[in-house]
Design a protein around this motif. Structure first.
Motif, PDB file in Angstrom:
ATOM      1  N   VAL A   4       0.845  -3.922  29.560  1.00 36.42           N
ATOM      2  CA  VAL A   4       1.653  -3.248  28.760  1.00 36.42           C
ATOM      3  C   VAL A   4       2.923  -2.174  29.458  1.00 36.42           C
ATOM      4  O   VAL A   4       4.402  -2.209  29.026  1.00 36.42           O
ATOM      5  N   PHE A   5       3.078  -1.869  31.092  1.00 37.93           N
ATOM      6  CA  PHE A   5       3.929  -1.017  31.734  1.00 37.93           C
ATOM      7  C   PHE A   5       4.617  -1.693  32.082  1.00 37.93           C
ATOM      8  O   PHE A   5       6.089  -1.214  31.872  1.00 37.93           O
ATOM      9  N   ALA A   6       4.830  -3.102  31.771  1.00 35.66           N
ATOM     10  CA  ALA A   6       6.477  -3.860  33.053  1.00 35.66           C
ATOM     11  C   ALA A   6       5.937  -4.676  31.255  1.00 35.66           C
ATOM     12  O   ALA A   6       7.430  -4.779  31.288  1.00 35.66           O
ATOM     13  N   LEU A  29      16.177  -0.350  37.088  1.00 33.36           N
ATOM     14  CA  LEU A  29      15.205  -1.194  35.991  1.00 33.36           C
ATOM     15  C   LEU A  29      14.721  -2.291  36.147  1.00 33.36           C
ATOM     16  O   LEU A  29      13.283  -2.655  35.907  1.00 33.36           O
ATOM     17  N   LYS A  30      15.417  -3.112  37.168  1.00 32.50           N
ATOM     18  CA  LYS A  30      14.553  -4.496  38.124  1.00 32.50           C
ATOM     19  C   LYS A  30      13.883  -3.776  38.739  1.00 32.50           C
ATOM     20  O   LYS A  30      12.578  -4.580  38.722  1.00 32.50           O
ATOM     21  N   LYS A  31      14.000  -3.867  39.365  1.00 32.68           N
ATOM     22  CA  LYS A  31      12.693  -2.573  40.847  1.00 32.68           C
ATOM     23  C   LYS A  31      11.261  -1.584  39.829  1.00 32.68           C
ATOM     24  O   LYS A  31      10.328  -2.839  40.656  1.00 32.68           O
ATOM     25  N   LEU A  32      12.140  -1.636  38.836  1.00 35.78           N
ATOM     26  CA  LEU A  32      11.076  -0.997  38.177  1.00 35.78           C
ATOM     27  C   LEU A  32       9.621  -1.981  37.705  1.00 35.78           C
ATOM     28  O   LEU A  32       8.915  -1.473  37.183  1.00 35.78           O
ATOM     29  N   VAL A  33      10.975  -2.901  36.692  1.00 38.30           N
ATOM     30  CA  VAL A  33       9.886  -4.153  35.709  1.00 38.30           C
ATOM     31  C   VAL A  33       8.839  -4.448  37.518  1.00 38.30           C
ATOM     32  O   VAL A  33       8.208  -5.143  37.158  1.00 38.30           O
ATOM     33  N   THR A  34       9.378  -5.099  37.781  1.00 37.17           N
ATOM     34  CA  THR A  34       9.027  -5.549  39.131  1.00 37.17           C
ATOM     35  C   THR A  34       7.863  -4.713  39.917  1.00 37.17           C
ATOM     36  O   THR A  34       6.300  -4.984  40.340  1.00 37.17           O
ATOM     37  N   MET A  35       7.534  -3.722  40.209  1.00 39.14           N
ATOM     38  CA  MET A  35       7.056  -2.432  40.783  1.00 39.14           C
ATOM     39  C   MET A  35       5.538  -2.743  40.210  1.00 39.14           C
ATOM     40  O   MET A  35       4.442  -3.169  40.328  1.00 39.14           O
ATOM     41  N   LEU A  36       6.096  -2.348  38.460  1.00 34.86           N
ATOM     42  CA  LEU A  36       4.878  -2.358  37.335  1.00 34.86           C
ATOM     43  C   LEU A  36       4.552  -4.016  36.352  1.00 34.86           C
ATOM     44  O   LEU A  36       3.468  -3.465  36.649  1.00 34.86           O
ATOM     45  N   VAL A  66       7.251   6.260  38.614  1.00 33.80           N
ATOM     46  CA  VAL A  66       6.583   4.295  39.456  1.00 33.80           C
ATOM     47  C   VAL A  66       6.969   4.563  40.771  1.00 33.80           C
ATOM     48  O   VAL A  66       5.787   4.010  41.036  1.00 33.80           O
ATOM     49  N   LYS A  67       7.353   5.142  41.634  1.00 34.47           N
ATOM     50  CA  LYS A  67       7.784   5.151  42.815  1.00 34.47           C
ATOM     51  C   LYS A  67       6.546   5.295  42.809  1.00 34.47           C
ATOM     52  O   LYS A  67       5.874   5.155  44.354  1.00 34.47           O
ATOM     53  N   PHE A  68       6.319   6.915  42.829  1.00 29.38           N
ATOM     54  CA  PHE A  68       5.120   7.394  43.257  1.00 29.38           C
ATOM     55  C   PHE A  68       4.028   6.630  42.970  1.00 29.38           C
ATOM     56  O   PHE A  68       2.958   6.509  43.807  1.00 29.38           O
ATOM     57  N   ALA A  69       3.391   6.101  42.014  1.00 26.21           N
ATOM     58  CA  ALA A  69       2.414   5.924  41.091  1.00 26.21           C
ATOM     59  C   ALA A  69       2.463   4.026  42.210  1.00 26.21           C
ATOM     60  O   ALA A  69       0.963   4.090  42.707  1.00 26.21           O
TER      61      ALA A  69
END
Length: 196
Positions: A4-6, A29-36, A66-69
């Motif tokens: 659900v996060f991604a 945003l693309k980086k955050l999608v990849t991380m999640l 997101v980066k911290f988690a």
């Protein structure tokens, strides 16, 4: 079950693209999608009852969370926010000693010229720099919000400007990643420490 996060972050990316977002924001945003999209991170966020809708907030706040988690699954100094890290370290010290985290302790964590009561001074992990009043206010707010979003700290309604610390699986994974001891301190041990 889908991540659900991604999914939430992908929807945000698609919406931003439809609204002609900047190339810089598209890349973030693309980086955050990849991380999640990391399933281990998604499991930790699910276990901590993190609300995926929280990732629809302002870009900076969302990125900070997101980066911290993600440090729990892949330590990356480039993505680590030093203020959030300092407050997290202080929060874990509070957890270990069964002490509430206070707003004053949060602010003292990010600037060495902010002082706290001597009874809790030893619990505050302090960054070795002095920050302006405006920076302290802004950074303590966004870092505190990141830890609230991740359900590592929870607002206390019975004590003003205080937070309890919850050692979720995500918080434990962050401690392991950062090599932070999260074991509760026995009262006898604490008395010996203070006597030494």
């Amino acid at each position: 079950m889908s991540n659900v996060f991604a999914v939430a972050m992908s929807e945000r990316l698609n919406s931003a693209l439809l609204n002609n977002c900047s190339a810089s924001n598209e890349k973030k945003l693309k980086k955050l999608v990849t991380m999640l999209s990391n399933e281990k991170l998604a499991d930790l966020l699910t276990d901590a009852n993190v609300d995926a809708e929280r990732f629809t907030r302002a870009m900076y706040a969302c990125e900070k969370v997101v980066k911290f988690a993600s440090q729990a699954v892949s330590l990356n100094a480039k993505d680590l926010n030093e203020n959030t890290y300092a407050i997290f370290r202080t929060a874990i010290n509070c957890y270990r000693h069964d002490v509430l985290l206070t707003q004053a302790m949060i602010e003292a964590s990010i600037s060495r010229d902010v002082t706290v009561d001597d009874t809790v001074k030893h619990l505050v992990y302090v960054r070795n720099l002095i920050q302006t009043t405006e920076t302290i206010a802004a950074q303590s707010q966004t870092s505190k919000d990141a830890l609230l979003t991740l359900n590592i700290i929870k607002q206390r309604h019975d004590v003003k400007h205080a937070f309890s610390v919850d050692l979720t699986a995500l918080a434990e994974a962050l401690c392991v990643s950062f090599k932070i001891d999260f074991a509760k301190v026995e009262i006898e041990d604490e008395n010996e420490e203070q006597a030494a």
